[in-house]
Design an enzyme around this catalytic site. Structure first.
Site, PDB file in Angstrom:
ATOM      1  N   ASN A  72      30.563  40.326  33.312  1.00 59.38           N
ATOM      2  CA  ASN A  72      29.297  41.240  33.148  1.00 59.38           C
ATOM      3  C   ASN A  72      29.972  43.227  32.247  1.00 59.38           C
ATOM      4  O   ASN A  72      28.408  43.079  31.478  1.00 59.38           O
ATOM      5  CB  ASN A  72      29.282  42.063  34.091  1.00 59.38           C
ATOM      6  N   GLU A 170      38.905  44.222  43.302  1.00 61.67           N
ATOM      7  CA  GLU A 170      37.106  45.027  42.676  1.00 61.67           C
ATOM      8  C   GLU A 170      35.855  43.778  42.863  1.00 61.67           C
ATOM      9  O   GLU A 170      36.199  43.029  41.855  1.00 61.67           O
ATOM     10  CB  GLU A 170      37.260  45.612  41.366  1.00 61.67           C
ATOM     11  N   CYS A 204      27.918  45.228  39.785  1.00 62.67           N
ATOM     12  CA  CYS A 204      28.449  44.451  41.333  1.00 62.67           C
ATOM     13  C   CYS A 204      28.412  46.188  42.511  1.00 62.67           C
ATOM     14  O   CYS A 204      27.319  46.398  43.171  1.00 62.67           O
ATOM     15  CB  CYS A 204      29.873  44.563  41.331  1.00 62.67           C
ATOM     16  N   GLU A 385      41.131  52.502  41.867  1.00 65.93           N
ATOM     17  CA  GLU A 385      41.736  52.702  40.979  1.00 65.93           C
ATOM     18  C   GLU A 385      40.941  54.047  40.828  1.00 65.93           C
ATOM     19  O   GLU A 385      40.060  53.677  40.558  1.00 65.93           O
ATOM     20  CB  GLU A 385      41.160  51.050  39.411  1.00 65.93           C
TER      21      GLU A 385
END
Lengths: 404, 505
Positions: A72, A170, A204, A385
């Site tokens: 993405n 993630e 996301c 992160e």
């Protein structure tokens, strides 16, 4: 820069505008940020004078970092992993998504030019089931940083389990926007259209469930749909378009199926898929385009409200009380991000603290301080992160005691 | 000894206490000064009675106390953080156990109501627990250097620190200063305000009972001269002072001679800004909290109350109604909400400000007069009825200078830009407050106010976990919070070479 921008747009389907504003500049910034932040980390030291001991910690690189990035935001998310990995002294084997490998390939040439010694950054191109699997199950790769779907993450966890690898995952989100009657409506609508539909809804962090306080629900719905209709979809190289094409035929079908499901459940489709006609230029007619789609009248337990769609589709529902909004906002197995819209100082902080999301934005969206932890709760992921967090993830800490 | 005074507190009544025990403490016990000269009376504010004749410590006594503190420091600093923590937690526990008796003694000497004093004592043992918790966690850093060397830092105590307290929170301040000092491995010699000498020595006895080495926390009584002796003594490494700006300046000057570290918690004329979109009920409560605790004798009080013009009438109506209803009287009674001011001169000074305010055109909406409670034993006390001044202007004396009494000055404002400029137009900068519902305004205003603390939608709800201190002439350095550790310790960097020395020459 311009070559990267054009390549990313062509490979992924996003608009050139978005690649120019977001993807490529962030990719460069990722390197700059971690190059700087690695200079400023310190570890600890404690004294036990009564025992004649000195303790201190050091952080060492782990070795070879295995990095798997998605389709993405291809270069953006690949560099977000490569930069901290090598800044902390590791070497890297990275596998970009097989659907978007072009900018990764171009970056390799730049690495050479920048003077990165051969073997420090290695990119393998291939599918998840073969190249990805080999990387994840390799005994000499002690750490995997993965961004992608929850389903693949499960696979990665299982495959790497025998080796006790450190994992940073993630994953997806089903992010709510909670909009109170005292929100700055104009600002809210403008930002929530952006947060719902940017990058074709393929981020996301996109908003996919919008809860609106009942007293402003009708007004919001009407204005939001009108604004969504102005979010243009078409040829990615046309600067007047906000959205380009979705990544693939399969993905487009998947997203369309959610809209169809909503319809079959009796929901109302206010604009977009099946309602508005997309007027595409001739060369784009077989492309994977879908207009921004707004749905209402859908139940919280519908798959449409529970599963990640990852397309330009968002659902709007009314709510009455703050407590109800929190419970419904938290009522999914994901927990990546959330946005809250209200002008009341007490309410804004209260909501932010009660929402189960790794990132909460109030009266804004996608404002990123790279120093702060980034990641999801619940099924949205494991680990964080960001400045300090990436430093901790990509290193091993050792406690040393010196008796003197 | 302490048991005898504290154990009488359960039967304590206003107007009955006389204190004859010595109030200094060093080398692990109560001490009398060599000569009984220059004694000054210590008063019970609620009655005007003399509680004690205080003989100040001279050069010999101060030196003796500091020497005992120094030898205690040598032992205490060798203990591990966890061992110090254990002793401090025990001191916290004992304080908690005796909180009611300590609070009563505090009320008798200070004049504040028992309800407040109990909170003060609670804050004190909580502060001890907070810093006890930090004692075991003090870490330095490890810093990797290029080429095979590394550096690490050690946090070391300063030695003997001097604390000089104020009369408004006698017991609490002795702990606010001693807890972080002791946690870091220092010893402390503490000088209370000569008006409120009774309770610091109780803290010294509790520390001893908890197991500190003799001399670790000393109390020397006296006024300016005793304070000056502390500031000049070569074995004092640092002075932490709470008090007025003029005295703070003197402390800095004196300390400069020995290049001693100084932290100052001074006065304020803090602004409380109430916007028309506030929750009015909470804003009224906030204004009362900001002005009338401890008879208005609080450094961080929000004594300039700026109210947006549109809501001034309902605000004033409500705040005056509640101010008039404040129960002023015998501070040992549970129902009292305001006791007596610390002394006759302070009372007269506060009354003088009200008189001056009237001359300059302010309107007294309530209070502002000497108050004589009905109870005959209180007739000599220093009571003042809490006062709300309306029609104030920025150039009035009552608005520019710190009154340190129960006087609220209310000023109208129109716009945010204007009020921030007026709020910051002072040489003080201790605290500030804003009442508004709007998220942007709340944080925007907090960012722009030049003060060490900004309260949003409350006032004076301080907590030991958060740093407290001033901007500008309200002082520097911080108390409370983790950061205070930096003010009671010093950093040593050790550089370790693992390779060879460069062959430079």
């Amino acid at each position: 820069m311009e070559e990267f921008i054009q390549a990313e747009s062509k490979d992924q389907g996003k608009t050139v505008t978005f690649a120019r504003a977001v993807d490529i500049p962030r990719s460069a910034q990722n390197f700059r940020f971690f190059a700087s932040s690695v200079l400023h980390h310190t570890t600890e030291c404690s004294q036990m004078d009564h025992m004649g001991c000195l303790n201190y910690t050091v952080r060492c690189p782990v070795g070879v970092a295995g990095l798997i990035s998605p389709w993405n935001l291809p270069l953006y998310l690949l560099t977000w992993k490569i930069a901290p990995a090598i800044a902390t002294g590791n070497t890297v084997v990275a596998k970009p998504s097989e659907m978007t490998s072009v900018t990764a390939w171009m970056m390799c040439k730049l690495m050479e030019e920048a003077g990165v010694p051969p073997g420090v950054v290695n990119i393998v191109f291939g599918t998840g089931s073969r190249a990805g699997d080999a990387l994840v199950a390799h005994p000499d790769v002690p750490l995997i940083s993965f961004t992608g779907s929850t389903a693949t993450a499960q696979r990665i966890t299982e495959r790497s389990a025998p080796y006790c690898k450190k994992l940073s995952l993630e994953l997806g989100g089903k992010n709510p926007a909670i909009i109170f009657a005292d929100a700055d409506l104009e600002q809210c609508i403008e930002t929530t259209v952006r947060s719902s539909f940017s990058n074709q809804g393929e981020i996301c962090l996109c908003t996919s469930r919008i809860y609106v306080e009942r007293s402003i629900y009708s007004e919001f719905l009407e204005k939001f749909v009108a604004a969504a209709r102005k979010w243009k979809t078409g040829d990615p190289s046309d600067p007047s378009n906000h959205n380009g094409a979705l990544i693939s035929k399969e993905h487009l079908e998947k997203v369309r199926s959610f809209v169809a499901l909503a319809k079959s459940e009796g929901a109302v489709i206010h604009c977009g898929e099946g309602v508005d006609h997309l007027d595409l230029p001739e060369p784009n007619k077989s492309g994977y385009f879908m207009p921004p789609t707004v749905i209402s009248g859908i139940s919280d337990c519908s798959r449409v409200m529970q599963e990640e769609i990852f397309g330009p589709v968002t659902c709007i529902c009314p709510f009455d009380t703050e407590d109800e909004a929190v419970v419904r906002g938290n009522g999914v197995r994901y927990g990546l991000s959330a946005t809250v819209w209200s002008r009341d100082v007490g309410r804004v902080h209260r909501l932010a603290q009660r929402l189960q999301a790794g990132l909460v934005w109030t009266n804004c969206w996608l404002v990123r301080d790279l120093n702060l932890p980034f990641g999801g709760m619940k099924h949205s992921g494991v680990g964080r992160e960001g400045g300090k967090d990436s430093y901790h993830f990509f290193t091993e800490v050792k406690s040393i005691t010196i008796k003197h | 000894m302490a048991q005898s005074i504290l154990s009488t507190m359960s039967r304590a009544l206003t107007g009955t206490l006389v204190v004859t025990e010595p109030l200094n403490f060093w080398a692990g016990k109560r001490m009398k000064p060599r000569e009984e000269k220059n004694a000054e009376p210590v008063f019970e504010p609620a009655t005007g009675r003399v509680l004690h004749q205080l003989v100040p410590c001279g050069a010999e006594e101060v030196d003796e106390a500091i020497q005992s503190a120094h030898s205690a420091y040598l032992k205490w600093s060798k203990l591990s953080g966890m061992e110090r923590a254990r002793v401090m937690l025990e001191a916290a526990r004992i304080t908690r156990e005796r909180r009611e008796d300590i609070a009563k003694l505090e009320v008798i000497n200070n004049g504040k109501c028992i309800t407040e004093a109990l909170v003060d004592i609670d804050v004190a043992w909580q502060t001890m627990e907070f810093y006890a918790g930090m004692a075991g966690t003090l870490t330095g850093q490890h810093i990797q250097l290029p080429g095979g060397a590394f550096a690490y830092s050690r946090r070391e105590p300063l030695g003997v620190c001097a604390g000089i307290g104020a009369f408004n929170y006698p017991f609490q301040i002795s702990v606010t200063k001693s807890a972080p000092a002791l946690a870091c491995g220092n010893a402390m010699v503490f000088k209370p305000s000569p008006m409120t000498p009774l309770t610091a020595v109780i803290m010294a006895e509790i520390y001893k009972e908890a197991g500190v080495p003799d001399g670790l926390f000393c109390v020397v009584q006296g006024g300016a001269e005793t304070g000056s002796l502390l500031c000049h003594h070569p074995k004092i490494a640092k002075i932490s002072f709470t008090g007025s700006v003029p005295t703070g300046k003197k402390i800095m000057e004196m300390s400069a001679k020995g290049v001693k570290q100084v932290t100052l918690e001074l006065g304020g004329k803090s602004p409380l800004i109430i916007f028309k979109d506030c929750d009015l009920e909470n804003a009224v409560r906030g204004a009362l909290m900001a002005n009338f605790l401890t008879q208005g004798q609080v450094c961080c009080n929000g004594t300039r109350v700026f109210v947006q013009r549109e809501i001034m009438p309902p605000f004033l109506e409500e705040v005056v109604k509640r101010t008039k209803a404040i129960a002023v009287g015998d501070p040992l009674l549970d129902s009292t909400r305001m006791g007596a001011m610390i002394s006759k001169p302070q009372l007269d000074k506060a009354l003088g400000f009200v008189t001056q305010a009237k001359k300059e055109g302010a309107k007294v909406l309530c209070g502002g007069e000497a108050f004589v409670p009905s109870d005959p034993k209180l007739k000599g006390g220093y009571f003042m009825s809490p006062c709300v001044l309306d029609n104030c202007r920025d150039d009035m004396t009552c608005v520019k200078e710190e009154i340190f009494g129960p006087v609220m000055s209310v000023l109208p404002f129109d716009s945010e830009e204007e009020v921030i400029q007026r709020a910051n137009n002072t040489t003080y900068g201790l605290a500030s407050g804003v009442f508004t519902r709007d998220i942007s305004r709340a944080h925007r205003v907090a960012e722009r106010l030049e003060a060490g603390t900004c309260f949003i939608n409350n006032y004076n709800n301080n907590a030991v976990e958060m740093p407290f201190g001033g901007y500008k002439m309200s002082g520097f350095g911080r108390e409370n919070g983790q950061v205070t550790i930096e003010y009671y310790s010093q950093l040593k960097t050790v550089v370790v070479e693992l390779g060879d020395v460069e062959n430079h020459f």
